[in-house]
Design a protein around this motif. Structure first.
Motif, short mmCIF file in Angstrom:
data_model
loop_
_atom_site.label_atom_id
_atom_site.label_comp_id
_atom_site.label_asym_id
_atom_site.label_seq_id
_atom_site.Cartn_x
_atom_site.Cartn_y
_atom_site.Cartn_z
N UNK A 1 1.04 -7.35 9.08
CA UNK A 1 2.22 -7.49 8.24
C UNK A 1 2.14 -6.67 6.96
N UNK A 2 1.10 -5.85 6.82
CA UNK A 2 0.92 -5.06 5.59
C UNK A 2 2.12 -4.14 5.37
N UNK A 3 2.58 -4.07 4.12
CA UNK A 3 3.70 -3.19 3.74
C UNK A 3 3.14 -1.86 3.25
N UNK A 4 3.33 -0.81 4.03
CA UNK A 4 2.74 0.49 3.71
C UNK A 4 3.85 1.51 3.51
N UNK A 5 3.76 2.25 2.40
CA UNK A 5 4.67 3.36 2.10
C UNK A 5 3.89 4.65 2.26
N UNK A 6 4.36 5.53 3.13
CA UNK A 6 3.69 6.81 3.34
C UNK A 6 4.34 7.87 2.45
N UNK A 7 3.51 8.61 1.74
CA UNK A 7 3.98 9.71 0.90
C UNK A 7 3.56 11.01 1.59
N UNK A 8 4.53 11.83 1.97
CA UNK A 8 4.22 13.00 2.78
C UNK A 8 5.04 14.20 2.34
N UNK A 9 4.54 15.40 2.66
CA UNK A 9 5.27 16.65 2.42
C UNK A 9 6.16 16.94 3.62
N UNK A 10 7.10 17.84 3.43
CA UNK A 10 8.03 18.17 4.52
C UNK A 10 7.31 18.70 5.75
N UNK B 1 0.87 -1.19 0.00
CA UNK B 1 0.00 0.00 0.00
C UNK B 1 0.90 1.23 0.00
N UNK B 2 0.64 2.16 -0.92
CA UNK B 2 1.35 3.44 -0.94
C UNK B 2 0.30 4.54 -0.84
N UNK B 3 0.41 5.36 0.19
CA UNK B 3 -0.67 6.31 0.45
C UNK B 3 -0.15 7.70 0.78
N UNK B 4 -0.91 8.68 0.30
CA UNK B 4 -0.70 10.06 0.73
C UNK B 4 -1.18 10.16 2.17
N UNK B 5 -0.70 11.16 2.89
CA UNK B 5 -1.08 11.30 4.30
C UNK B 5 -2.28 12.22 4.46
N UNK B 6 -2.17 13.43 3.94
CA UNK B 6 -3.21 14.43 4.14
C UNK B 6 -4.22 14.35 3.00
N UNK B 7 -5.41 13.72 3.29
CA UNK B 7 -6.45 13.54 2.26
C UNK B 7 -7.82 13.80 2.88
#
Length: 367
Positions: A94-103, A70-76
């Protein structure tokens, strides 16, 4: 399997098969979502991709398809990435999650780390970094799959081995020499007449299952294997089950050495051959009975042959002289009948002579 980054593999094909692996990408900005999805599809053509515009839709898709990544934006809107990730982790820790975030999303990032998200990418997305992280996660997923398949095969092999041992009444055991601990197969427990794992598989408990006269035999077989570092020839021993039944076991012992050639483990098999031994004993008894009957019949046959020989001697010797005299009388009678002219007398004399000749032929046949 070596870790390969996107840069290291030149954006070419992965060195492992990712067929069947799926990735769910959640991003509320449609243009960014479309661009990233295209880049992922180009770089991972075998990767199944799902898209969602917010956390609520993403969670619904995850529940339906259970993608590995799972690759997800944070602020939605509707549902943010942290809330969705927390719900996904509740479904699959055990889910593999990639967080996509701004600084500026530092607080969100800390929450992401707290719920177990260990991969994140800063916006704007650096595709080389994205592919490197994706490669790493894919490699971990493939390795887990291989390990799970190996474990499945191992469990299946153990199940088949246990079934084969049960059919053959063949139990196995191993003795760890440095630790002094033992392991028994389930079938060995059953051979001993007890339920599997009902008692700890200790060495002394193993010896105590054998009748006192055979315990030394078992101990010596183990000692011989350890001393000679060679397999020990099969030996027959007896055990006394809790129900009082006596069973015969064929014991075979071997040794496993360390790399330095030092005995480390004694392994052995205990084959319940009671039924086989009983069958062999029955065959032995039947064979002895058959031999006894053969001797008896031979003796009777020899007696019959002796009687026949006696009778033959009597017929061929003792009857020959009387028959010769009878033959002479028949000839004399024929001569008298011829001189007297009595045809009836002559007929009877000829019949008597023929009978005498037949008797002589029978006597000659006994010679």
């Amino acid at each position: 399997m070596e870790e390969t980054s996107a840069e290291g593999r030149g954006m070419g094909p992965l060195p492992y098969d990712i067929s069947g692996i799926a990735l769910l990408y959640i991003e509320d900005e449609s243009e960014a979502r479309s661009m990233v999805s295209k880049m992922l599809a180009m770089n991972y053509p075998k990767l199944k991709l799902y898209e969602a515009e917010n956390g609520a839709v993403g969670l619904e898709i995850y529940r339906k398809y259970l993608p590995e990544m799972v690759m997800t934006d944070i602020n939605m809107p509707v549902m943010d990435g942290i809330s969705m990730s927390r719900a996904i982790k509740a479904i699959n820790p055990e889910a593999n999650i990639i967080a996509v975030t701004a600084h500026s999303d530092t607080s969100y990032l800390l929450n992401a780390i707290e719920i177990g998200i260990h991969h994140y990418i800063l916006k704007p997305i650096n595709y080389q970094e994205l592919f490197s992280i994706t490669d790493k996660i894919l490699e971990q997923i493939v390795l887990k799959r291989l390990l799970a398949e190996q474990n499945r095969r191992l469990v299946e092999s153990e199940r088949q081995l246990a079934g084969a041992q049960r059919i053959a009444h063949l139990g196995s055991w191993q003795l760890d020499l440095p630790a002094g601990s033992m392991k028994w197969s389930d079938e060995l427990y059953r051979i001993f007449g007890i339920e599997p794992a009902s008692i700890p598989p200790a060495y002394q408990a193993f010896l105590d299952k054998f009748v006192p006269d055979d315990r030394k035999t078992v101990e010596k077989a183990i000692e011989d294997a350890e001393r000679s570092r060679q397999p020990v020839a099969a030996r027959f021993c007896h055990i006394l089950r809790p129900d009082g039944s006596l069973r015969t076991l064929q014991i075979e012992v071997d040794v496993i050495l360390t790399g330095a050639g030092v005995p480390a483990t004694i392994i052995g098999t205990s084959h319940d051959v009671t039924d086989l031994k009983q069958a062999e004993e029955k065959v032995h008894i039947l064979t002895e009975e058959l031999e006894r009957r053969v001797v008896q019949r031979t003796s009777l046959l020899q007696a019959s042959v002796k009687e026949l020989e006696t009778f033959s001697y009597f017929v061929s010797h003792d009857l020959r002289a009387p028959v010769a005299r009878l033959e002479g009388l028949c000839r004399a009678l024929l001569e008298d009948c011829g001189s007297c002219g009595n045809d009836g007398c002559k007929v009877y004399a000829e019949r008597a002579e023929r009978v005498v000749r037949q008797i002589k032929q029978i006597i000659d046949a006994f010679n």
